[in-house]
Scaffold this motif. Structure first.
Motif, short mmCIF file in Angstrom:
data_model
loop_
_atom_site.label_atom_id
_atom_site.label_comp_id
_atom_site.label_asym_id
_atom_site.label_seq_id
_atom_site.Cartn_x
_atom_site.Cartn_y
_atom_site.Cartn_z
N THR A 199 -7.88 2.76 2.63
CA THR A 199 -6.94 1.94 2.35
C THR A 199 -7.53 1.07 1.25
O THR A 199 -7.07 0.92 0.19
N ASP A 246 0.77 -1.03 -0.20
CA ASP A 246 -0.05 -0.06 0.04
C ASP A 246 0.77 1.41 -0.06
O ASP A 246 0.44 2.12 -0.71
N ARG A 283 -7.73 3.04 -2.01
CA ARG A 283 -6.62 3.07 -2.71
C ARG A 283 -6.45 1.70 -3.30
O ARG A 283 -5.69 1.93 -4.68
N GLN A 286 0.79 -4.49 -8.41
CA GLN A 286 0.90 -4.02 -7.35
C GLN A 286 0.58 -5.14 -6.32
O GLN A 286 1.07 -5.17 -4.99
N TRP A 287 -0.51 -5.84 -6.59
CA TRP A 287 -1.04 -7.12 -5.62
C TRP A 287 -0.57 -8.37 -6.00
O TRP A 287 -1.03 -8.82 -7.08
N SER A 320 -5.77 1.82 -7.59
CA SER A 320 -4.62 1.27 -8.11
C SER A 320 -4.92 0.24 -9.11
O SER A 320 -4.19 -0.32 -9.77
N GLY A 321 -6.36 -0.06 -9.24
CA GLY A 321 -6.74 -1.14 -9.95
C GLY A 321 -6.41 -2.60 -9.36
O GLY A 321 -6.75 -3.85 -10.00
N ARG A 374 0.28 -5.44 -16.81
CA ARG A 374 0.11 -3.96 -15.64
C ARG A 374 0.92 -4.68 -14.74
O ARG A 374 0.97 -5.94 -14.46
N ARG A 385 0.08 7.49 -2.86
CA ARG A 385 0.47 6.87 -3.96
C ARG A 385 1.79 7.19 -4.28
O ARG A 385 2.48 7.88 -3.60
#
Lengths: 409, 508
Positions: free
Chosen positions: B452, A367, B455, A408-409, B459-460, A405, A392
């Motif tokens: 949270t 995060d 967000r 991020q996760w 961010s997708g 892409r 961000r």
């Protein structure tokens, strides 16, 4: 952003372009075009003929080599020169022969002994025609997320400094390098393992078009030549020859990137390698190069400064950029993660925190932009600049380089 | 023995089943002049049409000869699917009345369910429990069933269950010549034999996910290399789930009864252990969802209702079957249409899936690139991926773990936390957290927690639907911690549990 060709004196090494070899006349040029389009005088044939001429003590003027090749391959009078020209025009391409004004000078340095091709088919706006620094950014077709980020970040910074980025248009690192240079507004050159007008690697037509408009697509293969394994091995000597320095981002122990780097060394160019973990298979090639004396890339700014031969800036920031305001457990976990993905279980056993605390810490790091989630576990985000407010993250992204892409996760 | 006057028509009561729905069936028998024959009308299916032959033989074996006249038997109402041999006993009883062997008053408030063997023995049939429950509700006093159906039938309260071993016993009881046998006393319930979590060493992330899944009813995907203990862990989920309520246990037992799994083996007391069903990936749609000719029988997903459906090797399952799970996952029921009836079975199961983490299996030194893993995980069916909330990654079992003397936390301490968390959720909204409505859950979250999540959506990383799904998991984390409010740390944990799924979805 430096436009290609506009300010070569800014970036050093602005040597006057003196053609090392004489240009060929029009008759010879027509013969060369027939030979090049036939595909019979490929890299290995050229090499054989040139070596024979060198051993015999003959001068290796391009015209002589073309004549020798013509004798070697046999006369071809069937192919219409006009048709070949039409075909090339349709592809937006042209033939460049050693000694021509627009034959890339760094590559011409490797003529004839060091493997420079006698001719190149070129399509694009800016075939590198001066002696500005040029860097080959190469690596594996099977990169890690970190490798993609690095390749893209390097190219972006190089483009920003006015350095032309050369690579091979392969999936993975190569395409990330081209994409970074295009996005950075710089010139980039792709040396193909196919002829012009071949959709390879499939799905990269937009990137090829972008490269052609900001730089050039180069190949020694005749238009329409299909991808073959040996094409790529031969192509690598052109990549290394075009560049003053080659940097290997990632590669496995017998990768083509390793070969490109060794060829670069043989051509007397600088070889750089991005260090990785000894446990990461994708870092085997750069580590092998470092063992053999390549220069480690310790940071993007250092690298670009060194390549451009300018004075290094103020003392580089050695300490890792601090991430503040992390929760206690996230701070513990942050110290435990690195470039090799760490699983939750491994973090639980090394941190001695309960599983739910580690899971929350991992998500907090993602995060905050301090970590990236890969399918194999969390890695530290190298280029992170997280702000204290937990907002961000401004960092380079690998979006678009391979059609993926950033996870991020 | 004969009571003298013979009624014109012998009538007996029985019950047909359409799925789990019981329907009263009246069996009528008349004997009239005409060519000797046994004609059965109003029935469907071969076994039903042949009932006459079985009943004639069984009566013959009992010493009762049918007259050489036209015998007509009817099952009413005629538009209810009445296949199978379950009406044999009722047919025999109605015939006994018509023949004057039994007074018609003996059949008042009585019903019959059973198949006849040619020697007069009564055999067990399926679906006796829902039938008995229906009859009890309808005020019927006595239900005659085969010995093997007695224990199952007596799970329904409010009806006397009478075991009849063969036709002569039936005759004797109806005639008043014998008393029904006493039902065996109920022994105390046997301790359920469920594997214990203490056997699982290490696997901190998976154990935590299992606990959350148990507490909130969330669906779970276990990712791990072959042999790391995915099936072992899945089997242990049942051990930390609370026992079924009486209503749930009865519903489940009725499904088992209709599926024919109970005859002769039914426990004497109600089984309150949540079920665990683990169908193989080569199973058919009919076996998984329910099916069969005429009236569909319950499938694995209904047998797993109120319990766990374990799907191992998730990526080996045909996409068609995975997509067919959408409706059951959404509604908790499955609707199956067949020639004679459309039936609806409960299918409120909790899904536990297992899969290898990457194409190479993930054991030892995995050299799969991130892109390869994403491509592989993208094969997870979209509808299913949308409904799985927890995807822990299991570690390959190391030799150190095998000899490690410290056992994992035992099931009963985990079960105690799960029970507390579930009670909190039930008090709050009457259902487990997975089924709670979005708005009330949001109302229990602190602003920082929602920010949270916001967000993550920005961010997708999280879809709009994922926002509330993650929040429900966070709610469960908070319940396990005993917190009234969902805090940022709970949301973060919920996001971490979805990380492997996000990797499956963000690529391309």
């Amino acid at each position: 952003m430096t436009a290609p060709g506009s300010s070569s004196d800014q970036v050093g090494g602005a040597a006057t372009v003196v053609p090392a070899v004489d240009p060929v006349d029009d008759t010879t040029r027509a013969v060369a075009l027939r030979l090049a389009a036939s595909g019979h005088a490929d890299a290995s044939v050229q090499q054989r003929v040139v070596h024979a001429m060198l051993e015999a003590g003959a001068s290796c003027r391009p015209a002589d080599v073309i004549a020798a090749l013509h004798d070697h391959v046999g006369p071809d009078t069937d192919t219409s020169i006009a048709r070949l020209h039409t075909r090339l025009r349709a592809l937006g391409g042209r033939l460049i022969i050693v000694g021509d004004r627009d034959y890339p000078p760094h590559l011409a340095d490797a003529w004839p002994e060091l493997g420079a091709p006698l001719w190149l088919f070129a399509a694009g706006a800016h075939v590198p025609g001066d002696r500005r620094p040029t860097v080959a950014v190469v690596g594996t077709r099977r990169p890690t997320a970190d490798g993609l980020t690095t390749a893209r970040g390097l190219s972006l910074a190089l483009a920003d400094a006015g350095v032309t980025v050369v690579s091979g248009m392969a999936r993975g690192i190569d395409q990330a390098a081209h994409r970074g240079a295009v996005d950075g507004g710089g010139a980039t050159v792709a040396v193909l393992g196919t002829g012009l007008g071949v959709d390879y690697p499939t799905g990269s037509s937009r990137l090829r078009a972008a490269v052609a408009s900001s730089g050039a697509l180069l190949t020694e293969l005749p238009p329409g030549a299909a991808p073959r394994p040996w094409h790529f091995l031969a192509r690598n000597r052109i990549i290394s020859g075009l560049a003053t320095a080659t940097v290997v981002v990632e590669g496995r122990d017998r990768s083509g990137a390793l070969q490109t780097a060794r060829l670069a060394g043989g051509q007397g160019r600088d070889v750089w390698a991005v260090p990785g973990s000894i446990n990461a298979p994708a870092s085997a090639a750069p580590l092998a190069l470092l063992r053999d004396g390549a220069t480690p890339v310790t940071g993007i700014d250092d690298f670009v400064a060194a390549v451009c031969d300018t004075l290094p800036g103020p003392a580089a920031e050695v300490a890792p950029r601090g991430i503040t305001g992390l929760s206690p457990s996230a701070a513990v976990v942050y110290d435990l993660i690195g470039a090799v993905p760490a699983t939750t279980d491994a973090l639980v056993s090394t941190s001695r925190l309960p599983a739910h605390a580690v899971l929350a810490a991992v998500a907090e790091l993602v995060d905050r932009g301090a970590g990236v989630m890969t399918p194999h576990g969390i890695v530290r985000r190298q280029t992170a600049t997280a702000d204290a407010g937990g907002g961000r993250v401004a960092s380079v992204s690998v979006a678009g380089s391979t059609g993926m892409r950033p996870p991020q996760w | 023995m004969p009571s003298g006057s013979e009624p014109v028509v012998g009538v007996a009561r029985s019950v047909a089943l359409v799925g789990l729905r019981a329907v009263d069936v009246t069996v009528e028998v008349s004997i009239s002049a005409g060519l000797p024959c046994f004609s059965l009308i109003g029935t469907t299916g071969t076994a039903g049409r042949q009932a006459g032959e079985r009943v004639r033989a069984a009566l013959h074996a009992t010493g009762i000869r049918l007259p050489s006249r036209k015998i007509l038997a009817s099952l009413a109402p005629a538009d209810v699917p009445t296949s199978g041999a379950r009406f044999d006993l009722a047919l025999a009883a109605a015939l006994l009345v018509r023949l004057g062997a039994v007074a018609s008053s003996a059949l008042t408030d009585a019903a019959f369910l059973g198949e006849l063997a040619l020697d007069g023995t009564v055999r067990a049939v399926s679906g006796v429990l829902p039938a008995a429950a229906h009859l009890a509700a309808a005020g019927v006093d006595r239900l005659f069933v085969a010995d093997d159906n007695v224990r199952e039938a007596s799970l329904a309260s409010g009806i006397g269950v009478i075991a009849v071993g063969d036709l002569s016993e039936l005759l004797a009881i109806l005639d008043g010549a014998a008393h029904p046998r006493a039902l065996p006393a109920r022994p105390p319930p046997a301790a359920a034999d469920v594997a214990d979590l203490a056997d699982v060493r290490g696997q901190a992330e998976a154990r935590r996910a299992l606990e959350i899944a148990a507490a909130g009813g969330h669906h779970l995907l276990l990712l791990g290399p072959p042999g790391c203990g995915k099936s072992m862990l899945a089997a242990r989920l049942v051990g930390v789930l609370p026992s079924l309520t009486e209503q749930a246990a009865l519903e489940l037992t009725a499904i088992r009864s209709v599926a024919g799994l109970l005859a002769g083996t039914a426990p004497i007391t109600l089984d309150r252990t949540p079920p665990l069903r683990a169908p193989h990936h080569a199973t058919t749609a009919a076996a998984l969802l329910g099916g069969g000719g005429g009236v569909a029988r319950p499938g694995e997903i209904s047998l797993a209702t109120h319990g766990v459906l374990f799907m191992d090797e998730l990526f080996e399952w045909p996409r068609r079957l995975l997509d067919a799970l959408r409706e059951p996952l959404e509604q908790g029921t499955v609707r199956i249409a067949r020639a004679q009836a459309t039936v609806c079975y409960p299918a409120a199961f909790q899904l536990v899936c297992a899969a290898n983490p990457c194409p190479c299996g993930g054991a030892g030194t995995c050299d799969c690139t991130d892109a390869e893993v994403w491509t592989y995980r993208r094969r997870l069916s979209g509808p299913l991926a949308d409904r799985i909330d927890l995807a822990p990654r299991l570690s390959a079992l190391e030799a150190g773990h095998l000899v490690d003397a410290t056992p994992g936390e035992p099931s009963h301490t985990v079960a105690a936390r799960v029970r507390t968390a579930r009670e909190v959720a039930r008090e709050r909204w009457g259902v487990v957290n997975r089924l709670a409505s979005a708005e009330p859950v949001r109302a229990t979250a602190r602003p920082a927690a929602l920010r949270t999540l916001g967000r993550a959506v920005e961010s997708g990383a999280l879809s709009g639907r994922g926002f509330d799904r993650a929040l429900r998991v966070a709610r469960t984390c908070a319940d396990l911690a005993g917190d009234d409010q969902v805090d940022r740390e709970h949301v973060l944990e919920a996001l971490a549990h979805r990380a492997a799924l996000r990797a499956a979805r963000v690529a391309r």
